[in-house]
Design an enzyme around this catalytic site. Structure first.
Site, PDB file in Angstrom:
ATOM      1  N   LYS A   8       0.863  -1.220   0.048  1.00 20.25           N
ATOM      2  CA  LYS A   8       0.116   0.001   0.013  1.00 20.25           C
ATOM      3  C   LYS A   8       1.086   1.312  -0.072  1.00 20.25           C
ATOM      4  CE  LYS A   8      -2.268  -0.937   3.758  1.00 20.25           C
ATOM      5  NZ  LYS A   8      -1.580  -2.268   3.876  1.00 20.25           N
ATOM      6  N   ASN A  47      -3.274   6.398   5.947  1.00 19.05           N
ATOM      7  CA  ASN A  47      -2.669   5.755   6.822  1.00 19.05           C
ATOM      8  C   ASN A  47      -1.028   5.685   6.313  1.00 19.05           C
ATOM      9  OD1 ASN A  47      -2.727   3.202   8.490  1.00 19.05           O
ATOM     10  ND2 ASN A  47      -1.857   2.017   7.078  1.00 19.05           N
ATOM     11  N   HIS A  82      -4.103  -8.705  10.790  1.00 24.11           N
ATOM     12  CA  HIS A  82      -4.714  -8.153  11.571  1.00 24.11           C
ATOM     13  C   HIS A  82      -5.781  -9.131  12.077  1.00 24.11           C
ATOM     14  CE1 HIS A  82      -2.544  -4.565  10.810  1.00 24.11           C
ATOM     15  NE2 HIS A  82      -2.915  -4.373   9.573  1.00 24.11           N
TER      16      HIS A  82
END
Length: 453
Positions: free
Chosen positions: A121, A144, A191
């Protein structure tokens, strides 16, 4: 009557959204379980907020549930789990629970281009930002990746663009957020300590397109079956990127050549070996950025120039240096097993691997199969050290050293490394057991590597 918002979590995004809401004359209650002294040391600007009659702070504890009687909306920082009592109570009482991304989207006319996925990302978002900047368009690289979006909501215009890295945590709290173009790079387990199941994690990622229409673009990894399956739910116009096949609409790389197809013809872009970033995983990142930029009207000659000049970002397979014939690489952003597998496949053997950190409840067996083939010494530390040792031994890995901290880890690596070796920090775990973030972890590693050289 003035709207009153409860902001939970006084971190970067929580403080930024607090400032934005106060500027827009809303009342804000900012809360954090850390002591006031700790919060104010990190964010001294909160002392200025205290002078505003519309501001209130509650530090050192969770506020009591009775506060919800006077709250119209809850804004949650991404790192705050949605299962804590006050958030669950807000849901039960029908109080909207949102995040900084949603708050920013509601208050701006600036379009968003959003990137999500498990790995790649930050590299893709950074590259995409450089592509838009080179095109001459006002560009804010946010989310982010670094700066909160709300820092720029009041200054950004409708002609500019927010190039935004979006995590699954941030996507959990959107409601109306609609990016004009979005990409899902890949999907592998990550996660799971928060999302609990892979299905929940994938569904959170899929929210990136839930408000898109047929006028919006969704870019998908055509080589990732999970991404393709998820993308079938979208009504967006879809483009694909691939490292394995040609595509009818999108970009691909085959036989070392990169092309893009606009639906009418295939257009040569550049050779793979011309890219400024190396490795098949980075070629995929480049293909995603290329597709988003090209179909957002960035000129092809601009794209090619940036693809050739862009050298990557800090903490992603970052070359620290070569000392006494030993190459040191900082991949602190390798916070899950898939990222570390990618790193191990990208660097040359023999490898000394530094791994371990905060436990995100991942399965390390596939990683250790590769460790058994490519790593001469595994150095483990952090909360997951014993789990890593157990998984490594199950795959026949015997050269393992457990240490207590990064000073010991780097000293051990230096002592054991020989000319021609690669010392790779790619932890396969988050940093939160020892550091506030992976950036600090990476910089500590670099300092320890380079001191006394």
């Amino acid at each position: 009557m003035r709207k009153r918002t409860l902001v939970i979590g006084a971190a970067r995004s929580g403080v930024a959204v607090t400032e934005l809401l106060l500027k827009h004359s809303e009342a804000v209650v900012l809360t954090d379980t850390r002591a006031a002294g700790i919060v104010l040391k990190e964010f001294p600007q909160i002392l200025d907020y205290e002078k505003n009659p519309n501001f209130e702070s509650i530090f050192g504890m969770q506020p009591g549930l009775e506060i919800l009687k006077v709250i119209d909306e809850v804004v949650v920082s991404p790192g705050v789990p949605l299962i804590i009592p006050i958030i669950q109570a807000a849901y039960e009482q029908g109080i909207p629970v949102t995040g900084e991304v949603e708050a920013a989207y509601r208050l701006t006319r600036t379009p968003f281009i959003a990137v999500t996925g498990t790995n790649g990302k930050t590299t893709t978002t950074t590259l995409l930002g450089e592509l838009f900047k080179a095109s001459g368009r006002g560009t804010y690289v946010v989310g982010n990746i670094g700066d909160p979006i709300t820092n720029y909501v009041d200054s950004a215009t409708a002609d500019e663009v927010f190039v935004t890295e979006i995590s699954s945590f941030q996507l959990e709290t959107i409601h109306t957020f609609r990016p004009r173009a979005a990409a899902i790079l890949n999907l592998t387990p990550d996660h799971l300590d928060r999302h609990l199941t892979m299905e929940n994690y994938v569904n959170a990622k899929g929210r990136i397109f839930e408000n898109q229409t047929s006028e919006d673009l969704l870019v998908l990894n055509g080589d990732d079956p999970l991404v393709c399956q998820l993308g079938e739910k979208a009504v967006s116009k879809k483009a694909v990127f691939s490292y394995q096949k040609t595509v009818a609409y999108g970009a691909w790389c085959l036989n070392g050549e990169i092309y893009i197809n606009d639906g009418q013809e295939k257009i040569f872009v550049c050779r793979e070996d011309e890219l400024g970033i190396i490795g098949p995983h980075n070629t995929m990142n480049a293909l995603a950025a290329l597709t988003l930029a090209y179909f957002s009207d960035v000129q092809l000659d601009v794209i090619v120039e940036v693809l050739r000049s862009f050298k990557g970002v800090e903490h992603r397979l970052e070359m620290v240096g070569c000392f006494a014939g030993v190459t040191y690489i900082n991949d602190s952003k390798g916070t899950n097993t898939n990222a570390t597998i990618t790193a191990l496949n990208a660097v040359k053997e023999p490898i000394i691997l530094l791994a371990g950190g905060y436990d995100k409840k991942e399965d390390y067996s596939e990683l250790m199969e590769l460790v058994a083939k490519r790593v001469k010494l595994l150095i483990v530390l952090g909360v997951t050290a014993d789990d890593l040792i157990k998984a490594a031994k199950a795959k026949g890995v015997l050269a393992i050293t457990k240490v207590d901290n990064y000073e010991e880890a780097v000293a051990c690596a230096k002592a054991q490394a020989e000319s021609g070796d690669t010392v790779l920090l790619s932890p396969a775990c988050a940093s939160w057991d020892m550091f506030d973030n992976y950036e600090i972890r990476g910089r500590v590693f670099k300092r320890l590597v380079t001191e006394n050289q």
